[in-house]
Scaffold this active site. Structure first.
Site, PDB file in Angstrom:
ATOM      1  N   ALA A  43       6.933  -1.230   6.955  1.00 12.87           N
ATOM      2  CA  ALA A  43       7.228  -2.335   7.608  1.00 12.87           C
ATOM      3  C   ALA A  43       6.020  -3.215   7.340  1.00 12.87           C
ATOM      4  CB  ALA A  43       7.429  -2.050   9.130  1.00 12.87           C
ATOM      5  N   HIS A  66       7.075   6.626  14.917  1.00  8.56           N
ATOM      6  CA  HIS A  66       6.661   7.598  14.115  1.00  8.56           C
ATOM      7  C   HIS A  66       6.975   9.057  14.694  1.00  8.56           C
ATOM      8  CE1 HIS A  66       4.543   4.913  11.006  1.00  8.56           C
ATOM      9  NE2 HIS A  66       4.627   4.297  12.330  1.00  8.56           N
ATOM     10  N   ASN A 126       8.954  -9.423   9.794  1.00 10.79           N
ATOM     11  CA  ASN A 126       8.427 -10.454  10.680  1.00 10.79           C
ATOM     12  C   ASN A 126       7.814 -11.437   9.513  1.00 10.79           C
ATOM     13  OD1 ASN A 126       6.320  -8.222  10.907  1.00 10.79           O
ATOM     14  ND2 ASN A 126       5.157 -10.305  10.789  1.00 10.79           N
ATOM     15  N   SER A 157       7.128   2.891   9.369  1.00  5.07           N
ATOM     16  CA  SER A 157       7.631   2.304  10.931  1.00  5.07           C
ATOM     17  C   SER A 157       9.159   2.197  10.920  1.00  5.07           C
ATOM     18  CB  SER A 157       6.915   1.404  11.376  1.00  5.07           C
ATOM     19  OG  SER A 157       5.356   1.761  11.184  1.00  5.07           O
ATOM     20  N   HIS A 181      -2.353   6.459   9.466  1.00  8.53           N
ATOM     21  CA  HIS A 181      -2.955   5.441   9.250  1.00  8.53           C
ATOM     22  C   HIS A 181      -4.234   5.232   9.215  1.00  8.53           C
ATOM     23  CE1 HIS A 181       1.290   4.451  10.226  1.00  8.53           C
ATOM     24  NE2 HIS A 181       1.229   3.211   9.423  1.00  8.53           N
ATOM     25  N   TYR A 210      -6.110   3.062  10.321  1.00  7.76           N
ATOM     26  CA  TYR A 210      -6.684   2.290  11.573  1.00  7.76           C
ATOM     27  C   TYR A 210      -6.662   3.227  12.876  1.00  7.76           C
ATOM     28  CZ  TYR A 210      -1.667   1.789  12.615  1.00  7.76           C
ATOM     29  OH  TYR A 210      -0.309   2.265  12.912  1.00  7.76           O
ATOM     30  N   GLU A 211      -6.182   4.538  12.720  1.00 10.44           N
ATOM     31  CA  GLU A 211      -6.057   5.507  13.731  1.00 10.44           C
ATOM     32  C   GLU A 211      -7.503   6.381  13.716  1.00 10.44           C
ATOM     33  OE1 GLU A 211      -2.281   7.872  14.160  1.00 10.44           O
ATOM     34  OE2 GLU A 211      -1.919   6.784  12.478  1.00 10.44           O
ATOM     35  N   MET A 263      -0.337  -2.358   6.580  1.00  8.71           N
ATOM     36  CA  MET A 263      -1.463  -1.389   6.965  1.00  8.71           C
ATOM     37  C   MET A 263      -1.257  -0.095   6.443  1.00  8.71           C
ATOM     38  SD  MET A 263      -1.704  -2.781  11.058  1.00  8.71           S
ATOM     39  CE  MET A 263      -1.448  -4.503  11.379  1.00  8.71           C
ATOM     40  N   SER A 264      -0.561   0.066   5.517  1.00 13.12           N
ATOM     41  CA  SER A 264      -0.390   1.587   5.033  1.00 13.12           C
ATOM     42  C   SER A 264      -0.304   1.480   3.472  1.00 13.12           C
ATOM     43  CB  SER A 264       0.746   2.106   5.635  1.00 13.12           C
ATOM     44  OG  SER A 264       1.959   1.213   5.294  1.00 13.12           O
ATOM     45  N   HIS A 317       4.408  -5.398  18.012  1.00 12.54           N
ATOM     46  CA  HIS A 317       5.066  -3.984  17.309  1.00 12.54           C
ATOM     47  C   HIS A 317       6.590  -3.873  17.708  1.00 12.54           C
ATOM     48  CE1 HIS A 317       4.749  -0.391  15.381  1.00 12.54           C
ATOM     49  NE2 HIS A 317       5.249   0.281  16.543  1.00 12.54           N
TER      50      HIS A 317
HETATM   51  N1  HPA Z   1       1.015  -7.639   9.405  1.00 10.72           N
HETATM   52  C1  HPA Z   1       0.507  -6.431   9.237  1.00 10.72           C
HETATM   53  N2  HPA Z   1       1.337  -5.189   9.493  1.00 10.72           N
HETATM   54  C2  HPA Z   1       2.567  -5.439   9.558  1.00 10.72           C
HETATM   55  C3  HPA Z   1       3.063  -6.661   9.741  1.00 10.72           C
HETATM   56  C4  HPA Z   1       2.059  -7.853   9.668  1.00 10.72           C
HETATM   57  O1  HPA Z   1       2.573  -9.000  10.031  1.00 10.72           O
HETATM   58  N3  HPA Z   1       4.568  -6.542  10.033  1.00 10.72           N
HETATM   59  C5  HPA Z   1       4.619  -5.440  10.118  1.00 10.72           C
HETATM   60  N4  HPA Z   1       3.314  -4.502   9.836  1.00 10.72           N
END
Ligand code: HPA
Length: 284
Positions: free
Chosen positions: A122, A70, A243, A39, A92, A94-95, A219-220, A255
């Site tokens: 990310a 993306h 973050n 991402s 992903h 989650y999709e 998540m990847s 996001h």
């Molecule tokens: N958690 C999960 N996935 C993420 C995060 C997070 O804090 N930041 C970027 N992708």
């Protein structure tokens, strides 16, 4: 009847058909390294020489990607003189894709002949010593996605029970460390925990991950590395810590923040990856 990703020969057939469609557009190029650009990190895919760009929807069987940031393009060409193929955008779990289908692109890269796979993402910083904007070399992962892309009939060429004791190649990791030092790019190192998402974690979940030994959460990546290891491809990767994970800072996660941070540190990320590629030319 068309092949299904659920069957062993079906998945292999889909990957070979997709690889053939890509190969037919690459001319003489034989990519040695694959890169999955996470991402907000896709702009490295705009720095290839002699590039060939193939939108995912022109490749048969390719899982659609649907997240903001993306763009969904395969880019092949030379990066620092190294024949490489990059994926701008990934599917992903989650999709709603099965882990087998979501990792079809890795099987395609394997069929194209890559010998090393660089993964990026990310991620949220779980380690309290890390800051938003840090880059983290992935030393290992925790598969907490509740799925494994190797479940089901074994795909021809795969190991049934791949060893994961050095999932992230020690030599390639050393190259990334040395490169960061030489380029003056600060680099953390740690364990990436892969969760299914798409909701971000609760503070209680982050506190659990901290105790489990995670340094970052996302998540990847995990399914891709599992498939690549089953195919015998050496892996290495970098997380962009966009973050502080939930509960570590008082801020609400979004996001948008993820995309803003990748934008801010993208230059450093691209410099690191290009410089690493220049150094591994003789490695993979
Ligand atoms: N958690 C999960 N996935 C993420 C995060 C997070 O804090 N930041 C970027 N992708």
């Amino acid at each position: 009847m068309s092949a299904s990703p659920d069957g062993a020969s079906g998945l292999a057939t889909l990957a070979l058909e997709a690889a053939e469609a890509v190969r037919s557009r690459l001319g003489d190029l034989r990519p040695a390294v694959g890169l999955v650009l996470g991402s907000g990190l896709g702009s490295l895919g705009d720095e290839f020489e002699d590039e060939v760009r193939i939108p995912y929807d022109e490749i048969p069987h390719w899982p659609p990607v649907g997240v903001v940031g993306h763009s969904g393009t395969l880019v092949a060409g030379l990066l620092e003189g190294v024949p490489a193929v990059a994926l701008k955008g990934r599917a992903h779990l989650y999709e709603g894709h099965s882990a087998r289908l979501a990792t079809l692109p890795i099987r395609v890269l394997g069929a194209l002949g890559i010998r090393a796979l660089f993964v990026s993402n990310a991620a949220g910083a779980v380690n309290r010593g890390f800051k938003a904007g840090d880059l983290m070399l992935i030393s290992d992962h925790l598969n907490l996605m509740g799925q494994n892309p190797l479940t089901g009939p074994v795909v021809e060429g795969d190991e049934r029970f791949p060893d994961m004791s050095v999932a992230y190649d020690a030599r390639l990791r050393a190259v990334v460390r040395d490169t960061a030092l030489a380029e003056g790019i600060p680099l953390q190192e740690g364990v990436y925990a892969g969760l299914l998402g798409p909701s971000y974690e609760t503070p209680a979940e982050i506190s659990m991950l901290e105790r489990l030994g995670a340094d970052a959460v996302g998540m990847s990546t995990v399914p891709e590395v599992i498939v690549a290891r089953a195919m015998g491809i050496r892996c290495f990767g970098v997380s962009c810590l966009t973050n502080l994970a939930a509960g570590i800072s008082a801020e609400v996660l979004s996001h948008l923040e993820v995309m803003e941070t990748t934008e801010r540190v993208g230059g450093r990320f691209r410099l690191l990856v290009r410089s690493v590629l220049g150094r591994i030319e003789s490695e993979p």
